[in-house]
Design a protein around this motif. Structure first.
Motif, PDB file in Angstrom:
ATOM      1  N   UNK A 155       0.876  -1.267   0.175  1.00 21.58           N
ATOM      2  CA  UNK A 155      -0.153   0.112  -0.018  1.00 21.58           C
ATOM      3  C   UNK A 155       0.869   1.313  -0.090  1.00 21.58           C
ATOM      4  N   UNK A 156       1.908   1.188   0.765  1.00 19.76           N
ATOM      5  CA  UNK A 156       2.717   2.289   1.085  1.00 19.76           C
ATOM      6  C   UNK A 156       3.678   2.676  -0.149  1.00 19.76           C
ATOM      7  N   UNK A 169       2.457   5.945   7.798  1.00 18.57           N
ATOM      8  CA  UNK A 169       1.580   5.374   7.435  1.00 18.57           C
ATOM      9  C   UNK A 169       2.026   3.513   7.718  1.00 18.57           C
ATOM     10  N   UNK A 170       3.166   3.447   7.031  1.00 18.04           N
ATOM     11  CA  UNK A 170       3.662   2.075   7.433  1.00 18.04           C
ATOM     12  C   UNK A 170       3.793   1.767   8.724  1.00 18.04           C
ATOM     13  N   UNK A 226      -5.889  10.620  -4.761  1.00 12.28           N
ATOM     14  CA  UNK A 226      -5.222   9.953  -5.698  1.00 12.28           C
ATOM     15  C   UNK A 226      -5.835   8.472  -6.358  1.00 12.28           C
ATOM     16  N   UNK A 236      -6.000   5.627  -4.721  1.00 16.45           N
ATOM     17  CA  UNK A 236      -5.075   4.655  -4.290  1.00 16.45           C
ATOM     18  C   UNK A 236      -5.581   3.899  -3.208  1.00 16.45           C
ATOM     19  N   UNK A 237      -5.972   2.678  -3.293  1.00 11.65           N
ATOM     20  CA  UNK A 237      -6.468   1.761  -2.246  1.00 11.65           C
ATOM     21  C   UNK A 237      -5.237   1.568  -1.137  1.00 11.65           C
ATOM     22  N   UNK A 238      -5.770   1.789   0.224  1.00  7.98           N
ATOM     23  CA  UNK A 238      -4.893   1.525   1.394  1.00  7.98           C
ATOM     24  C   UNK A 238      -5.656   0.863   2.262  1.00  7.98           C
ATOM     25  N   UNK A 297       2.889   2.038  -3.317  1.00  7.35           N
ATOM     26  CA  UNK A 297       2.027   2.240  -4.225  1.00  7.35           C
ATOM     27  C   UNK A 297       1.675   3.679  -4.132  1.00  7.35           C
ATOM     28  N   UNK A 298       1.208   4.079  -2.766  1.00  4.72           N
ATOM     29  CA  UNK A 298       0.685   5.388  -2.633  1.00  4.72           C
ATOM     30  C   UNK A 298       2.007   6.367  -2.832  1.00  4.72           C
ATOM     31  N   UNK A 357       4.090   8.513   3.945  1.00  5.30           N
ATOM     32  CA  UNK A 357       4.017   7.149   3.622  1.00  5.30           C
ATOM     33  C   UNK A 357       4.902   6.358   4.765  1.00  5.30           C
TER      34      UNK A 357
END
Lengths: 329, 329, 329, 329
Positions: free
Chosen positions: C218-219, D207-208, D289, D291-293, C221-222, D204
């Motif tokens: 996910x990260x 988030x991770x 964007x 983007x799936x997260x 890709x984002x 990013x």
């Protein structure tokens, strides 16, 4: 004779289904013979009482002797173990907390199957894993008995008023016999299919209910924070595509509806811990059948967390309260 | 006169609310004066036609000149820009794809607010972020105009048949004037509160709808894998607490209902990409108001993934198909 | 003698732990006596070969006779059933696909426990539910045998090179005896505690691995969509608090690392279907212990959906590809 | 001269990149000229002090006059508004709580851009939406100034010890000039790409990090309930594929590591409310964007719920405590 028939049921059925049905009818017409009842908790006791009220002698047992008293006063006979009940009754209903209890009561050292008579009809109204229901059916069949699953929807109030809904799985030929007893305790009896499908229907309903309730709680909370009046929002949802049972019949926001747990500080109703248990069953069956249930799975986790944060015994609609509080409060 | 009143509306209202209402009534009674319409897409065109059918002259514009044709044939007048529409009409309806379009059409270099007349009533039926609606209202008020948000529920079919539902946010005194026009295009018009609450109601409904639909799809799929007949399962859910609009009015499982997208290979209906857009709005408003929406958030992610896996243009109930396929298929 | 000791192990240990240890040592020193091996799949075959290479005679079986060939060529003896293996060997290793296979191989009609000799050491390297491991341990103990769980981490490559990691649960006194064999097949052998804890450690690791991998996908890709170069982003994460095994040793983005499945179209590695299986185990143990695992649960659902969308046999890092595609592609 | 150059930067660069670099070097060598600093909170104050310690005169401002004292004592000059700072300094650093503050400080009525000198280098170390960073860059460029985003990783301790990591986005030619200042306040300065990519990298990473921390908390909790010793489990994870920064450097389970918030009742560290804010940014950029997260989104929701349940000011690793408690406790 019925017993003999049952022992060779499957072969025989193919030859003469009509006669088979006749035999079944014979037994179920021989009604008002004693009915066994195992599991005298909050649900089981009023269910057994309703059998007594309908004229069925009841032979009961429970692991907690203190549960007997009310039933004794109403004329029920009490036994020491499921095995003893099975010696006396050829129709037995079980109403137990969870799968391990069911396994114990049926297949344990003093379990029903130790003494069950051939042809006995066994109806389990517990909410358990459909796979366990199937195992019990196989074990019962080996002893010449018939097992059906018949979990209920509706709580203690519905049990008292004989307004439960039963979802029944098992051999279709036995459905009439089961229905005769279940209608004494419930308003709706639905035949769902082969053994285990009663449990499946129950689990499916409660999974969707859980999703709808959390969804309603999230949505009402979001709307309120965006400036909407909760009663107005509920009205809009209920005339639109967001409508669901949780929004129109059991709204989780205090002040929107009367006569629901949210109007009474989330007391009564269906406890979060029970919902978490049912979602655990849904999760297990989904995992075992490799079925993706993303929202059902997350709903399970949310009620699980709520259980550990003081909501275990509140009605499950208290998820609104759980999600509602703002930072700093 | 109406213009003058509006310029000093807020102070004045406190003195004489009754008279204010009279003035509003005056303008709204001066009906059949031209109505501006900006945004002639799949929804906007039938909406504008319904205004024409109700006798309102329509002055329209769109960025794509090819959208004009049908309306021209029906007698509408076409302008080159929103600013020019604003010069000609004191009631304007906008129906645009998303927030940036709305910002451009209202506040851009050729936008409505460049030429808006004082007292103009601006009604935005786009589905956008409530915060953007509030910004537009502030910008309109600076120019002496009034902005209301009035997003719709119901698709192209409802737009054609004037059966839309409008959820309206804005100054209550203007609601009657808005309602006069909106009832030409819709069957239900609901006043939701201050500006932005129309959008809030729309977003809330669609978030709960999305949750209910995915929940229904998961549940039906699980039930089928557990041996339940889908029609029977739908019937059980719909008489129980699992009931929701997606289970009883728009069931996602082919064969359960007639006349819904699942009966037609998920064609028509409400596209997954549109649902993903609305859930993005719900997500943004939830994030900005610090509101937890765990299921809404996961629903958003699921429709987002579906968009990239070939479901963008299928009806959103195709989530059943997305979740259904088994390993190895 | 060892057998006798084992039969009365628990009582005896309390009297003379030192001597007990001596007896164990005696047996484990009596090495190079035959070792049973059941389950000759992709993992089991190279593991059994490594026992042969270390000088242990191997007595093997599998349900698929074609699996025998390589081992026969290397001098292994082959039996028709687990029961026959148990007659010939007092140390047996099992390496099977899932819980039901383990139950069958141990307790089935031709299972190990039908013929097991007292004092036999049974080591199960399958990845299964810890609860099943405990059941097998109880069943083995009834027969006077000792059961340990020793699941592995590392794939076919590590199995070939004797580089597996074993996580071992069971009676501590037997750990040395187990270790003697496991070190022939692995580079790390870790004692985790009572029976079942080997499985618990394996399940825990893989759940966190799954979460880290999806999170990394996910990260990355984002970040890419926000304009970051993937190699640079990986470098930044790996020097920061976002660092994890999936970002620094098994990056799922093609082009970031060499020698990983993402560099080879997600071939090889650890299949999505195997990860989904392990997450199913994690989910079941979490449900049964009432432990909330929100991310683990969602990770399970994501790999489950991937399995049905064509990713079953790709390496689990292909979740990057699954999430990556954009609308319209 | 530098100012002149900047005004025509983009055209000019194409003609003579080498000379451009020379000019930049000229300005950045003209060091020890005053540096503006706006935002004197817990992070900003120690950062500004480190500039003073490195011999840079500092011209500062903040909305709260009480924040000035320490800097005044160290010789900084204080202004009343960002605009006044911009009149005095041609290199300005901003360190503000969130996007709206940044917009106000740059583009508000007393903002930097009202008085900024051509050629000024503006470095924003706040953590904000990359889209806002891009907007500020466009607005700065219109005034002939250069905007770079340079958010930090590392908390108050790292700010005090000049050990922050800066992730820098913006025109590459200006990176050296920025680096000169940032190295006074941090140990690592990483160039990430065009404007906004510094924010992207920060978002990013966090988030991770959030996903890894919740995953570690879930996993450790599950392992403990399955009978594993937490220290042993951490050791196993850290030598296996479950390893991540949260498991090996910031373990959330009390007793596993020293010197981390979990060893100190989750005091200090990185507050849950700050993590929730960063995840809100990640959510917004992902939504915008498309983007799936899925895990990032659920992590956001979990920290959001924690904020409302008393964890707002505890370190974010307290998610272990949040998930840990058992029913009935």
């Amino acid at each position: 004779m019925a017993a003999l028939f049952r022992g060779s049921r499957h072969t025989w059925l193919r030859l003469n289904k009509h006669v088979d049905f006749a035999f079944v009818s014979t037994r179920s017409m021989a009604s008002k013979t004693p009915v066994g009842f195992i599991g005298l908790g909050n649900m089981g006791t009023p269910m057994a009482k309703n059998l007594l009220r309908n004229g069925y002698p009841v032979i009961a047992t429970d692991v907690f002797p203190e549960s007997y008293k009310e039933l004794l006063d109403m004329g029920a006979q009490v036994m020491d173990s499921p095995a003893e009940v099975a010696e006396k009754a050829d129709r037995i209903i079980t109403m137990l907390p969870s799968s391990p209890n069911v396994i114990e009561v049926y297949t344990g050292p003093n379990g029903i199957l130790k003494k069950v008579k051939k042809g006995t009809l066994l109806i389990d109204s517990s909410t358990i894993d459909p796979a366990v229901a199937k195992e019990m059916a196989v074990a019962a069949e080996k002893m010449g008995a018939v097992f059906m699953d018949a979990p209920v929807s509706g709580g203690v109030g519905a049990a008292n008023m004989a307004k439960l809904t039963f979802m029944v799985g098992g051999v279709e030929e036995e459905y009439n016999a089961a229905q005769e007893l279940l209608t004494c305790m419930g308003a709706n009896v639905v035949y769902c299919g082969q053994v285990g499908t009663g449990q499946a229907a129950k689990i499916c309903n409660n999974m969707l209910l859980a999703i709808g309730m959390i969804g309603t709680a999230e949505t009402m909370n979001l709307g309120i924070r965006l400036g909407l009046d909760p009663k107005l929002l509920a009205k809009i949802l209920n005339m639109s595509s967001g409508r669901c049972w949780s929004s129109d019949s059991y709204n989780p926001v205090p002040g929107v509806m009367e006569g629901v747990p949210s109007a009474n500080n989330y007391q009564g109703g269906f406890g979060t811990t029970l919902m978490a248990k049912d979602l655990g069953l849904a999760q297990n069956t989904a995992t075992n059948t490799k079925t993706p249930v993303p929202l059902g799975s997350l709903a399970h986790q949310i009620f699980r967390v709520m259980c550990s944060r003081g909501y275990a015994n509140k009605d499950f609609s208290s998820v609104f309260q759980f999600l509602r509080e703002e930072e700093g409060q």
